[in-house]
Design a protein around this motif. Sequence first.
Motif, PDB file in Angstrom:
ATOM      1  N   ARG A 105     -30.586 -38.963  34.726  1.00 57.60           N
ATOM      2  CA  ARG A 105     -30.186 -37.705  34.084  1.00 57.60           C
ATOM      3  C   ARG A 105     -29.393 -36.809  35.036  1.00 57.60           C
ATOM      4  NH1 ARG A 105     -35.706 -36.130  30.941  1.00 57.60           N
ATOM      5  NH2 ARG A 105     -35.477 -37.594  29.221  1.00 57.60           N
ATOM      6  N   ALA A 106     -29.779 -36.814  36.310  1.00 57.71           N
ATOM      7  CA  ALA A 106     -29.128 -35.948  37.294  1.00 57.71           C
ATOM      8  C   ALA A 106     -27.686 -36.378  37.565  1.00 57.71           C
ATOM      9  CB  ALA A 106     -29.924 -35.947  38.599  1.00 57.71           C
ATOM     10  N   TYR A 107     -27.381 -37.659  37.371  1.00 66.46           N
ATOM     11  CA  TYR A 107     -26.051 -38.172  37.704  1.00 66.46           C
ATOM     12  C   TYR A 107     -25.246 -38.656  36.494  1.00 66.46           C
ATOM     13  CZ  TYR A 107     -27.340 -37.813  42.575  1.00 66.46           C
ATOM     14  OH  TYR A 107     -27.713 -37.327  43.793  1.00 66.46           O
ATOM     15  N   THR A 108     -25.745 -38.409  35.290  1.00 66.36           N
ATOM     16  CA  THR A 108     -25.052 -38.862  34.086  1.00 66.36           C
ATOM     17  C   THR A 108     -24.682 -37.667  33.217  1.00 66.36           C
ATOM     18  OG1 THR A 108     -26.332 -40.912  34.139  1.00 66.36           O
ATOM     19  CG2 THR A 108     -25.223 -40.387  32.076  1.00 66.36           C
ATOM     20  N   ASP A 109     -23.434 -37.647  32.785  1.00 64.63           N
ATOM     21  CA  ASP A 109     -22.972 -36.619  31.871  1.00 64.63           C
ATOM     22  C   ASP A 109     -23.599 -36.896  30.505  1.00 64.63           C
ATOM     23  OD1 ASP A 109     -21.171 -34.455  30.968  1.00 64.63           O
ATOM     24  OD2 ASP A 109     -20.202 -36.082  29.850  1.00 64.63           O
ATOM     25  N   ALA A 110     -24.384 -35.960  30.019  1.00 67.67           N
ATOM     26  CA  ALA A 110     -25.132 -36.159  28.777  1.00 67.67           C
ATOM     27  C   ALA A 110     -24.203 -36.401  27.584  1.00 67.67           C
ATOM     28  CB  ALA A 110     -26.021 -34.950  28.502  1.00 67.67           C
ATOM     29  N   HIS A 111     -23.029 -35.815  27.617  1.00 67.09           N
ATOM     30  CA  HIS A 111     -22.120 -35.914  26.467  1.00 67.09           C
ATOM     31  C   HIS A 111     -21.378 -37.254  26.400  1.00 67.09           C
ATOM     32  CE1 HIS A 111     -19.637 -34.649  23.187  1.00 67.09           C
ATOM     33  NE2 HIS A 111     -18.538 -34.831  23.887  1.00 67.09           N
ATOM     34  N   THR A 112     -20.904 -37.732  27.561  1.00 66.41           N
ATOM     35  CA  THR A 112     -20.058 -38.932  27.556  1.00 66.41           C
ATOM     36  C   THR A 112     -20.790 -40.196  28.016  1.00 66.41           C
ATOM     37  OG1 THR A 112     -19.324 -38.554  29.819  1.00 66.41           O
ATOM     38  CG2 THR A 112     -17.987 -37.569  28.047  1.00 66.41           C
ATOM     39  N   GLY A 113     -21.915 -40.013  28.712  1.00 71.87           N
ATOM     40  CA  GLY A 113     -22.613 -41.157  29.285  1.00 71.87           C
ATOM     41  C   GLY A 113     -21.996 -41.643  30.585  1.00 71.87           C
ATOM     42  N   LEU A 114     -20.904 -40.993  31.004  1.00 77.70           N
ATOM     43  CA  LEU A 114     -20.258 -41.350  32.272  1.00 77.70           C
ATOM     44  C   LEU A 114     -20.982 -40.669  33.432  1.00 77.70           C
ATOM     45  CD1 LEU A 114     -16.464 -40.829  31.408  1.00 77.70           C
ATOM     46  CD2 LEU A 114     -17.701 -43.003  31.573  1.00 77.70           C
ATOM     47  N   PRO A 115     -20.757 -41.144  34.653  1.00 76.97           N
ATOM     48  CA  PRO A 115     -21.252 -40.388  35.802  1.00 76.97           C
ATOM     49  C   PRO A 115     -20.703 -38.954  35.736  1.00 76.97           C
ATOM     50  CG  PRO A 115     -20.501 -42.547  36.497  1.00 76.97           C
ATOM     51  CD  PRO A 115     -20.106 -42.392  35.045  1.00 76.97           C
ATOM     52  N   ASN A 116     -21.541 -37.980  36.102  1.00 75.41           N
ATOM     53  CA  ASN A 116     -21.150 -36.569  35.992  1.00 75.41           C
ATOM     54  C   ASN A 116     -20.559 -36.047  37.309  1.00 75.41           C
ATOM     55  OD1 ASN A 116     -23.325 -36.175  37.708  1.00 75.41           O
ATOM     56  ND2 ASN A 116     -24.638 -35.264  36.150  1.00 75.41           N
ATOM     57  N   LYS A 117     -20.325 -34.738  37.359  1.00 73.10           N
ATOM     58  CA  LYS A 117     -19.715 -34.126  38.547  1.00 73.10           C
ATOM     59  C   LYS A 117     -20.568 -34.365  39.791  1.00 73.10           C
ATOM     60  CE  LYS A 117     -17.188 -30.253  40.266  1.00 73.10           C
ATOM     61  NZ  LYS A 117     -16.067 -29.464  39.837  1.00 73.10           N
ATOM     62  N   SER A 118     -21.888 -34.327  39.653  1.00 75.56           N
ATOM     63  CA  SER A 118     -22.759 -34.591  40.808  1.00 75.56           C
ATOM     64  C   SER A 118     -22.533 -35.999  41.349  1.00 75.56           C
ATOM     65  CB  SER A 118     -24.236 -34.426  40.435  1.00 75.56           C
ATOM     66  OG  SER A 118     -24.512 -33.086  40.109  1.00 75.56           O
ATOM     67  N   CYS A 160     -19.777 -37.742  40.949  1.00 75.78           N
ATOM     68  CA  CYS A 160     -18.429 -37.724  41.539  1.00 75.78           C
ATOM     69  C   CYS A 160     -18.476 -37.128  42.942  1.00 75.78           C
ATOM     70  CB  CYS A 160     -17.468 -36.911  40.666  1.00 75.78           C
ATOM     71  SG  CYS A 160     -17.124 -37.628  39.040  1.00 75.78           S
ATOM     72  N   LYS A 161     -19.174 -36.001  43.080  1.00 72.01           N
ATOM     73  CA  LYS A 161     -19.274 -35.321  44.380  1.00 72.01           C
ATOM     74  C   LYS A 161     -19.964 -36.213  45.406  1.00 72.01           C
ATOM     75  CE  LYS A 161     -17.645 -31.085  43.642  1.00 72.01           C
ATOM     76  NZ  LYS A 161     -16.430 -30.642  44.285  1.00 72.01           N
ATOM     77  N   GLU A 162     -20.975 -36.947  44.968  1.00 71.08           N
ATOM     78  CA  GLU A 162     -21.670 -37.851  45.888  1.00 71.08           C
ATOM     79  C   GLU A 162     -20.712 -38.933  46.389  1.00 71.08           C
ATOM     80  OE1 GLU A 162     -25.658 -40.486  45.723  1.00 71.08           O
ATOM     81  OE2 GLU A 162     -25.825 -38.307  45.526  1.00 71.08           O
ATOM     82  N   LEU A 163     -19.935 -39.491  45.489  1.00 66.91           N
ATOM     83  CA  LEU A 163     -18.943 -40.494  45.871  1.00 66.91           C
ATOM     84  C   LEU A 163     -17.914 -39.889  46.832  1.00 66.91           C
ATOM     85  CD1 LEU A 163     -17.810 -43.370  45.372  1.00 66.91           C
ATOM     86  CD2 LEU A 163     -16.557 -42.421  43.447  1.00 66.91           C
ATOM     87  N   GLY A 187     -15.679 -41.307  36.122  1.00 71.46           N
ATOM     88  CA  GLY A 187     -16.608 -40.190  36.044  1.00 71.46           C
ATOM     89  C   GLY A 187     -15.976 -38.971  35.398  1.00 71.46           C
ATOM     90  N   ARG A 188     -16.824 -38.151  34.789  1.00 74.58           N
ATOM     91  CA  ARG A 188     -16.355 -36.865  34.254  1.00 74.58           C
ATOM     92  C   ARG A 188     -16.500 -35.847  35.377  1.00 74.58           C
ATOM     93  NH1 ARG A 188     -18.611 -33.452  29.064  1.00 74.58           N
ATOM     94  NH2 ARG A 188     -16.995 -31.831  29.109  1.00 74.58           N
ATOM     95  N   TYR A 189     -15.355 -35.424  35.892  1.00 74.93           N
ATOM     96  CA  TYR A 189     -15.331 -34.533  37.051  1.00 74.93           C
ATOM     97  C   TYR A 189     -15.703 -33.114  36.655  1.00 74.93           C
ATOM     98  CZ  TYR A 189     -13.736 -32.796  41.567  1.00 74.93           C
ATOM     99  OH  TYR A 189     -13.669 -32.215  42.813  1.00 74.93           O
ATOM    100  N   GLY A 190     -15.465 -32.780  35.397  1.00 72.82           N
ATOM    101  CA  GLY A 190     -15.830 -31.453  34.902  1.00 72.82           C
ATOM    102  C   GLY A 190     -14.940 -31.078  33.733  1.00 72.82           C
ATOM    103  N   GLY A 191     -15.453 -30.343  32.790  1.00 71.12           N
ATOM    104  CA  GLY A 191     -14.649 -29.887  31.654  1.00 71.12           C
ATOM    105  C   GLY A 191     -13.875 -31.023  31.027  1.00 71.12           C
ATOM    106  N   ASP A 192     -12.550 -30.946  31.153  1.00 71.25           N
ATOM    107  CA  ASP A 192     -11.697 -31.998  30.583  1.00 71.25           C
ATOM    108  C   ASP A 192     -11.015 -32.810  31.684  1.00 71.25           C
ATOM    109  OD1 ASP A 192      -9.956 -30.044  31.479  1.00 71.25           O
ATOM    110  OD2 ASP A 192      -8.690 -30.055  29.697  1.00 71.25           O
ATOM    111  N   GLU A 193     -11.628 -32.836  32.871  1.00 76.48           N
ATOM    112  CA  GLU A 193     -11.090 -33.620  33.979  1.00 76.48           C
ATOM    113  C   GLU A 193     -11.962 -34.841  34.254  1.00 76.48           C
ATOM    114  OE1 GLU A 193      -8.607 -30.571  36.759  1.00 76.48           O
ATOM    115  OE2 GLU A 193     -10.651 -31.006  37.373  1.00 76.48           O
TER     116      GLU A 193
END
Length: 168
Positions: A12-25, A27-30, A85-91
């Motif tokens: 949950r901490a690393y997955t974007d709930a909306h898209t199922g892709l890795p989220n900004k966290s 991305c930042k870790e990578l 990954g979803r970097y944020g918003g529409d990025e």
Amino acid sequence: KMAMKNKLLEHRAYTDAHTGLPNKSACKELLGNKEIISEPTACIMFDLNNLKTVNDTMGHSAGDQLILNFAKLLRSVIPEKDFVGRYGGDEFMVVIYNTSKTEIEDILKQLSREKDRLNSSGNNMPIDYACGWAISDADSECTIQMLLDKADYYMYENKQAYKKSKKS
């Protein structure tokens, strides 16, 4: 039982709930990995061009659907071994490992063809995006963050060119 809960929380901490892709966290870790890239690696940044228009004219649930459609489009074209990954918003950010300039150009052409195919099938929310990319080369030492910074710069230039073309 505790290990399962921890695994779920980490997911949950690393997955974007909306898209199922890795989220900004994620991305930042990578991006936080400071290792010098040893194999040819590319980073691509994407930004949806028409999200604000869709949100303003069709509502935020339509905008959410546009983001989801784009996430699915990316995941359907980008090889499974690579990071989307979803970097944020529409990025969105993509990292393609062990690649070449030709492969990146082929992936971007395939993505554009698939986008056009989706848009021509009576889609009332056409997908349109700006993107920029950078690839590591054997001559210079770089990290994923350095590649992302270059890709982001080129994506921004692409976005500005798009906005100018809309005005004329």
